[in-house]
Design a protein around this motif. Structure first.
Motif, PDB file in Angstrom:
ATOM      1  N   UNK A 115      -2.203  -3.322  -4.192  1.00  0.00           N
ATOM      2  CA  UNK A 115      -3.535  -3.065  -3.641  1.00  0.00           C
ATOM      3  C   UNK A 115      -3.828  -4.017  -2.480  1.00  0.00           C
ATOM      4  N   UNK A 116      -3.400  -5.279  -2.619  1.00  0.00           N
ATOM      5  CA  UNK A 116      -3.670  -6.269  -1.575  1.00  0.00           C
ATOM      6  C   UNK A 116      -2.886  -5.946  -0.310  1.00  0.00           C
ATOM      7  N   UNK A 161      -0.016  -2.644   5.036  1.00  0.00           N
ATOM      8  CA  UNK A 161       1.197  -1.823   5.110  1.00  0.00           C
ATOM      9  C   UNK A 161       0.908  -0.537   5.879  1.00  0.00           C
ATOM     10  N   UNK A 162      -0.222   0.089   5.567  1.00  0.00           N
ATOM     11  CA  UNK A 162      -0.560   1.341   6.246  1.00  0.00           C
ATOM     12  C   UNK A 162      -0.732   1.104   7.742  1.00  0.00           C
ATOM     13  N   UNK A 163      -1.534   0.081   8.092  1.00  0.00           N
ATOM     14  CA  UNK A 163      -1.739  -0.213   9.516  1.00  0.00           C
ATOM     15  C   UNK A 163      -0.411  -0.534  10.190  1.00  0.00           C
ATOM     16  N   UNK A 164       0.396  -1.302   9.488  1.00  0.00           N
ATOM     17  CA  UNK A 164       1.674  -1.716  10.059  1.00  0.00           C
ATOM     18  C   UNK A 164       2.557  -0.515  10.362  1.00  0.00           C
ATOM     19  N   UNK A 218       6.343  -5.276   6.427  1.00  0.00           N
ATOM     20  CA  UNK A 218       4.886  -5.246   6.333  1.00  0.00           C
ATOM     21  C   UNK A 218       4.356  -5.959   5.088  1.00  0.00           C
ATOM     22  N   UNK A 219       5.232  -6.347   4.180  1.00  0.00           N
ATOM     23  CA  UNK A 219       4.752  -6.998   2.951  1.00  0.00           C
ATOM     24  C   UNK A 219       4.263  -8.420   3.260  1.00  0.00           C
ATOM     25  N   UNK A 220       3.006  -8.743   2.902  1.00  0.00           N
ATOM     26  CA  UNK A 220       2.507 -10.103   3.129  1.00  0.00           C
ATOM     27  C   UNK A 220       3.332 -11.126   2.336  1.00  0.00           C
TER      28      UNK A 220
END
Lengths: 296, 327
Positions: free
Chosen positions: A269-270, A275-278, B141-143
């Protein structure tokens, strides 16, 4: 290579032999590529699997490598946690404010750096690039003090101010590149057609750099959304935390001890908003980084 | 462009002959001369307030004695005493050593993997390339907060999948193995996270750079009988060098500053065996639970860190400006 070790039929024409060898090599490379994709992708797959599995499957002696049953329970645990909704709101407020502020202020500076010739321009460029490279840890010590003196400790405004320290410089820098890519001839044409300088800016440069503004904004959004190091010090009050703090607190709390399903659901969720924007803006991500935005 | 002064003289293109064309905004005239400064003013003020002023404060802090007790005792000026303490601190030196080894290994490994995969990306079929790119985009894209929690789960001693797979592969000693008991092994897990997270950017960027190399040159090398290594050495590498320098410098900056992948991996309580410069100064300055809340000490260490990093950063800026002035 294979041509040296395996004697090829002498009758086959040379070009054919080369093509066969190359095709065989490509096959080998393809297999290697797929193996690498599988290894790199496995952690992400595991995250999805853990988050969507019924939690009782997660503590067996042998892990399930394929999805057996789908369960939404880990997600609902996180979504129905009032702390999560609170932190989500805080993250949205901080991230949106610092991105909008950086874009407005940064666009003006970018315009100056991309379209004007003036004394001290080289110095301005070096400052903008140099401040990007100051480690956030170094800034955090005095910023924490400064915000305390302004009575902004543990406030969303304080965190926003601190975040601007890293979103503003690269916003200026990336926007500069986008503006510089708008041909000067268009400005000239507008001026010749009787536009004032402000109209030229408003009717020519602004619309043409809109994609750049969006891309830079998205980049800033991702940086600010993912920030943990500063938030961990600046926002200690429960009601003021960001989603990153939620995630880490969740992972550390003894009550969630081995609740890996919940932790992975929270992780998903975080990361979802970034991820979507990326994925939508991925083309600009690499470009922005190599063009001089330093924060990864 | 003023950037010209910074580049190496021989490689810099001559300034474009444009002065005769009328500048649209920056023409003669007094008002136009002021406009750029007015445009820069807001950013200048913001940067001065939230970066410039704090940096000055940082220097002052490092010269004073301060901590949580300072509200009672004040902050007396102690000169370079804190620096002296830092340089006499064996934990500091072991952190420096750990930072260099950790960052060095991560930079070398991620560049090697990144370059190797970039070369591979340009050889595989279109479908495989697409599959790889899609996977990389997700990984990229993973933080880092999320990837760290994820790897903590993968390497969990009780239910972690890594221990399970290793023990199934015959390494039975790895069943229920605790990866974090030995800090050096724990830092290897950190390295996995760092390298895993860095490969997508490196591979995709370098692969784009490789695609820029003219096909005729590679063809010519092959016709001349160059081996794969020779072709790489004398055709690919020279073309890729500027980009390689940029991504290597970026990797140095990132990997020296690695924080989340250690701090969160150790559940925000890293043991001294996990201290890198960043972690140690953070812990020193903020973590009261360690009984060592000491801003001055942290500040002095942060300044030493900034100075060490400055060397790489100057090189990085030079390289960027040089490329900028060539294109």
């Amino acid at each position: 290579m294979s041509a040296v070790t395996t004697p090829a039929p002498a009758l086959a024409p040379k070009r054919n032999r080369g093509a066969v060898r190359r095709r065989r090599a490509t096959f080998g490379w393809n297999i290697l590529g797929l193996v690498i994709a599988a290894v790199m992708g496995f952690p992400v797959y595991w995250l999805l699997l853990t988050a969507t599995e019924p939690t009782r499957y997660l503590q067996g002696t042998t892990p399930n490598f394929l999805p057996k049953a789908f369960s939404f329970s880990s997600f609902s645990e996180v979504i129905h946690d009032p702390q999560f909704t609170q932190d989500l709101t805080n993250s949205l407020i901080i991230t949106a404010s610092c991105v909008v502020f950086s874009l407005v202020v940064g666009f003006l500076a970018a315009l100056a750096l991309a379209r004007f010739r003036f004394k001290g321009k080289g110095l301005a460029i070096i400052i903008v690039m140099g401040v990007q490279m100051v480690p956030l840890i170094a800034l955090l010590f005095p910023l924490n003090d400064m915000l305390a003196k302004l009575h902004l400790s543990d406030s969303l405004i304080g965190a926003t101010i601190a975040y601007i320290a890293f979103t503003a410089p690269f916003t200026v820098w990336t926007l500069r590149t986008f503006i510089a890519n708008v041909p000067r001839e268009l400005d000239e044409a507008a001026l010749v057609d009787g536009c004032t300088r402000f109209q030229t800016f408003y009717k020519v440069i602004l619309p043409l750099t809109l994609p750049g503004l969006v891309a830079t904004g998205v980049f800033g959004w991702i940086q600010a959304w993912n920030e943990f190091l500063m938030a961990n010090i600046l926002l200690t009050d429960n009601s003021k935390q960001t989603v990153q703090l939620y995630l880490v607190t969740f992972g550390n709390s003894p009550t969630h001890g081995a609740d890996w399903g919940g932790l992975m659901a929270a992780s998903l969720l975080v990361s979802l908003p970034v991820v979507i924007l990326f994925l939508i803006f991925q083309r600009w991500m690499a470009a922005g980084l190599t063009a001089g935005a330093v924060k990864g | 462009m003023s950037a010209l002064e910074l580049g190496d003289p021989p490689r810099v293109a001559a300034p474009r002959p444009q002065p005769r064309r009328r500048r649209i905004f920056g023409g003669a005239g007094r008002q136009a001369g002021l406009t750029p400064y007015l445009l820069l003013l807001p950013t200048g003020l913001v940067l001065a307030a939230i970066i410039g002023y704090p940096l000055v404060q940082l220097v002052i802090m490092s010269l004073e004695k301060s901590g949580t007790s300072s509200q009672f005792t004040g902050t007396p000026f102690v000169g370079f005493a804190e620096y002296g303490k830092v340089f006499g601190d064996s934990v500091f030196w072991s952190s420096v050593e750990r930072t260099i080894i950790f960052a060095g290994a991560n930079v070398i490994l991620s560049i090697l993997f990144g370059l190797g995969i970039a070369l591979l990306l340009n050889r595989v079929s279109r479908t495989v390339k697409l599959i790889m790119t899609v996977v990389f985009m997700f990984v990229w894209s993973v933080p880092t907060t999320v990837s760290t929690e994820l790897f903590r789960w993968l390497f969990d001693a009780q239910y972690g999948v890594v221990d399970y797979v290793l023990s199934q592969l015959g390494m039975t000693s790895y069943a229920q193995h605790d990866w974090f008991a030995d800090p050096n092994q724990g830092l290897q897990v950190s390295s996995f996270i760092v390298i895993w997270g860095a490969i997508p950017f490196l591979a995709v960027t370098l692969s784009a750079g490789l695609a820029q190399i003219p096909k005729e040159l590679l063809e010519a090398a092959r016709v001349d009988g160059a081996s794969a290594w020779q072709a790489f050495r004398s055709v690919v590498y020279p073309f890729l060098k500027p980009l390689l320098i940029i991504v290597t410098t970026l990797s140095v900056i990132w990997d020296t500053g690695v924080f989340n992948q250690i701090y969160i991996l150790r559940q925000t309580h890293p043991e001294p065996g996990y201290y890198t410069l960043g972690i140690y100064s953070y812990v020193k300055a903020f973590a009261t639970i360690y009984g060592s809340d000491n801003f001055s000490y942290g500040a002095a260490m942060a300044i030493i860190m900034v100075l060490l990093m400055a060397v790489f950063m100057i090189g990085y800026i030079r390289q960027l400006l040089r490329i900028g002035s060539e294109s």
